[in-house]
Design an enzyme around this catalytic site. Structure first.
Site, PDB file in Angstrom:
ATOM      1  N   SER A   1     -27.321 -15.436 -15.677  1.00 35.38           N
ATOM      2  CA  SER A   1     -27.430 -16.267 -16.545  1.00 35.38           C
ATOM      3  C   SER A   1     -29.065 -16.448 -17.170  1.00 35.38           C
ATOM      4  CB  SER A   1     -27.385 -16.950 -14.948  1.00 35.38           C
ATOM      5  OG  SER A   1     -28.249 -18.302 -15.024  1.00 35.38           O
TER       6      SER A   1
ATOM      7  N   TYR B   1     -30.333 -19.382  -6.987  1.00 33.34           N
ATOM      8  CA  TYR B   1     -29.194 -18.997  -8.434  1.00 33.34           C
ATOM      9  C   TYR B   1     -30.399 -18.337  -9.034  1.00 33.34           C
ATOM     10  CZ  TYR B   1     -26.388 -20.370 -12.230  1.00 33.34           C
ATOM     11  OH  TYR B   1     -24.862 -19.315 -13.087  1.00 33.34           O
TER      12      TYR B   1
HETATM   13  N1  NAP Z   1     -21.500 -22.374 -16.983  1.00 38.58           N
HETATM   14  C1  NAP Z   1     -22.549 -22.345 -17.012  1.00 38.58           C
HETATM   15  O1  NAP Z   1     -23.208 -23.347 -17.156  1.00 38.58           O
HETATM   16  C2  NAP Z   1     -22.832 -20.917 -16.431  1.00 38.58           C
HETATM   17  C3  NAP Z   1     -24.871 -20.587 -16.697  1.00 38.58           C
HETATM   18  C4  NAP Z   1     -24.963 -19.542 -16.776  1.00 38.58           C
HETATM   19  C5  NAP Z   1     -24.366 -18.475 -15.345  1.00 38.58           C
HETATM   20  N2  NAP Z   1     -22.956 -18.593 -15.664  1.00 38.58           N
HETATM   21  C6  NAP Z   1     -21.671 -17.929 -14.906  1.00 38.58           C
HETATM   22  O2  NAP Z   1     -20.629 -17.654 -15.333  1.00 38.58           O
HETATM   23  C7  NAP Z   1     -19.707 -17.398 -14.697  1.00 38.58           C
HETATM   24  C8  NAP Z   1     -18.401 -18.191 -14.480  1.00 38.58           C
HETATM   25  O3  NAP Z   1     -19.057 -19.667 -13.997  1.00 38.58           O
HETATM   26  P1  NAP Z   1     -18.560 -20.846 -14.795  1.00 38.58           P
HETATM   27  O4  NAP Z   1     -19.459 -21.298 -15.555  1.00 38.58           O
HETATM   28  O5  NAP Z   1     -16.952 -20.047 -16.026  1.00 38.58           O
HETATM   29  O6  NAP Z   1     -17.774 -21.375 -13.723  1.00 38.58           O
HETATM   30  P2  NAP Z   1     -16.056 -22.183 -13.585  1.00 38.58           P
HETATM   31  O7  NAP Z   1     -15.903 -22.581 -14.556  1.00 38.58           O
HETATM   32  O8  NAP Z   1     -16.022 -22.333 -12.012  1.00 38.58           O
HETATM   33  O9  NAP Z   1     -15.270 -20.761 -12.913  1.00 38.58           O
HETATM   34  C9  NAP Z   1     -16.134 -19.663 -11.539  1.00 38.58           C
HETATM   35  C10 NAP Z   1     -15.165 -18.931 -11.609  1.00 38.58           C
HETATM   36  O10 NAP Z   1     -15.710 -18.346 -10.239  1.00 38.58           O
HETATM   37  C11 NAP Z   1     -14.712 -18.368  -9.274  1.00 38.58           C
HETATM   38  N3  NAP Z   1     -15.286 -17.868  -7.855  1.00 38.58           N
HETATM   39  C12 NAP Z   1     -15.811 -19.179  -7.083  1.00 38.58           C
HETATM   40  N4  NAP Z   1     -16.007 -18.700  -5.499  1.00 38.58           N
HETATM   41  C13 NAP Z   1     -15.400 -17.587  -5.930  1.00 38.58           C
HETATM   42  C14 NAP Z   1     -15.772 -16.277  -4.791  1.00 38.58           C
HETATM   43  N5  NAP Z   1     -16.391 -17.105  -3.163  1.00 38.58           N
HETATM   44  N6  NAP Z   1     -14.919 -15.353  -4.985  1.00 38.58           N
HETATM   45  C15 NAP Z   1     -14.410 -15.201  -5.896  1.00 38.58           C
HETATM   46  N7  NAP Z   1     -14.422 -16.108  -7.568  1.00 38.58           N
HETATM   47  C16 NAP Z   1     -15.164 -17.226  -6.949  1.00 38.58           C
HETATM   48  C17 NAP Z   1     -13.940 -19.185  -9.263  1.00 38.58           C
HETATM   49  O11 NAP Z   1     -12.584 -19.024  -8.802  1.00 38.58           O
HETATM   50  P3  NAP Z   1     -11.732 -20.729  -8.059  1.00 38.58           P
HETATM   51  O12 NAP Z   1     -11.732 -21.393  -9.426  1.00 38.58           O
HETATM   52  O13 NAP Z   1     -10.137 -20.137  -8.031  1.00 38.58           O
HETATM   53  O14 NAP Z   1     -12.085 -20.787  -7.159  1.00 38.58           O
HETATM   54  C18 NAP Z   1     -13.354 -19.848 -10.951  1.00 38.58           C
HETATM   55  O15 NAP Z   1     -12.910 -19.161 -11.181  1.00 38.58           O
HETATM   56  C19 NAP Z   1     -20.620 -16.750 -12.718  1.00 38.58           C
HETATM   57  O16 NAP Z   1     -21.272 -16.474 -12.879  1.00 38.58           O
HETATM   58  C20 NAP Z   1     -22.314 -18.396 -13.614  1.00 38.58           C
HETATM   59  O17 NAP Z   1     -23.283 -18.459 -11.896  1.00 38.58           O
HETATM   60  C21 NAP Z   1     -22.797 -20.476 -16.049  1.00 38.58           C
END
Ligand code: NAP
Length: 251
Positions: A143, A156
């Protein structure tokens, strides 16, 4: 035929990555934690739109004692569907977010972020890399917050920094097998992150968009294209890097 494992493929960046892999002819084993229905819909979309095979498996990154069983399940699918004993790519993408100010921070909150975003992926990789093909590749989703200091994101951001540093160490340890290990750092991205915070509070988007030199926040597809490219042989001479994919956030 290449095969990729994508954790957190039921939503957001992981879902877009599964679709992008499919477009490029790469089969996908994606995981979900809470949303089996969404994961199955992603499988359907990948298979219908791209013609490759996809599978959705349950994985909770906080439950390290289940990883051995998960690895066995993956091996079974590799054998049954693809007649393979190995796979090629791992995307350690699944994760959680959400702020909590340091003064109020609970141990439970900290441990949940630690286990989901760092400890879980570390030990999952340990289990899976044993049957990853030599010359494979790993991408960890870190991130842009690891280099920032927004109030409420101390746990985080720090644990994403740890994940980024771990990427470098593991890149060295896996290099003798010609496995590349890199990270991609999203900036603010309109996924389902924080339980759909951007859909529930669209007013949060504008100030973040104004912090980007392009005047918008990221879309999951912006990340997916980079993740899949970094996995590919086009990045064959790149390892131990963490590439920010944020549209110049806070530049
Ligand atoms: N979106 C942002 O602004 C942002 C910024 C920086 C970094 N990131 C990083 O990008 C990555 C993906 O996030 P996203 O933005 O795509 O968020 P998202 O849409 O909320 O997707 C998160 C995914 O992680 C899974 N997950 C959550 N808790 C889990 C657990 N305990 N065990 C296994 N899987 C789990 C969820 O599965 P379910 O939905 O089935 O529970 C979902 O498929 C993350 O690592 C996040 O930290 C995101």
């Amino acid at each position: 035929m290449k095969i990729a494992i994508v954790t957190g493929g039921s939503n957001g960046i992981g879902k877009a990555t599964a679709l992008e892999l499919g477009k490029r002819g790469i089969s996908v084993i994606l995981t979900y934690n809470s949303y089996k229905d969404r994961a199955e819909a992603v499988v359907k979309e990948v298979e219908q739109n791209t013609g490759v095979r996809a599978v959705a498996l349950k994985l909770n990154l906080t439950q390290i004692s289940t990883f051995e069983g998960f690895a066995l399940e993956v091996k079974q699918y590799l054998n049954d569907i693809w007649d393979r004993t190995t796979f090629d790519y791992l995307v350690n993408n699944g994760g959680i977010g959400g702020p909590m100010m340091f003064n109020e921070m609970t141990e439970e909150y900290f441990d949940n972020i630690l286990n989901t975003n760092f400890k879980g992926p570390v030990f999952l990789t340990q289990h899976l890399v044993r049957f990853m093909d030599d010359h494979g590749a790993i991408v960890n989703t870190t991130s842009s917050s690891k280099n920032q200091s927004f109030p409420g994101y101390s746990a985080y951001g720090s644990l994403k920094a740890a994940f980024s540093t771990w990427t470098r160490y593991i890149a060295k340890e896996l290099a003798p097998r010609n496995i590349r290990v890199n990270a991609v750092s999203p900036g603010p991205t309109h996924s389902n992150f924080g339980d759909g915070v951007f859909d529930k509070h669209p007013e949060f988007i504008k100030p973040l968009a104004e912090q980007s030199v392009f005047g918008r926040i990221g879309q999951p597809e912006d990340l997916a294209k980079v993740i899949v490219n970094v996995l590919s042989d086009d990045f064959g001479w790149v390892t131990a890097q963490d590439i920010e994919v944020s549209g110049g956030h806070l530049l």
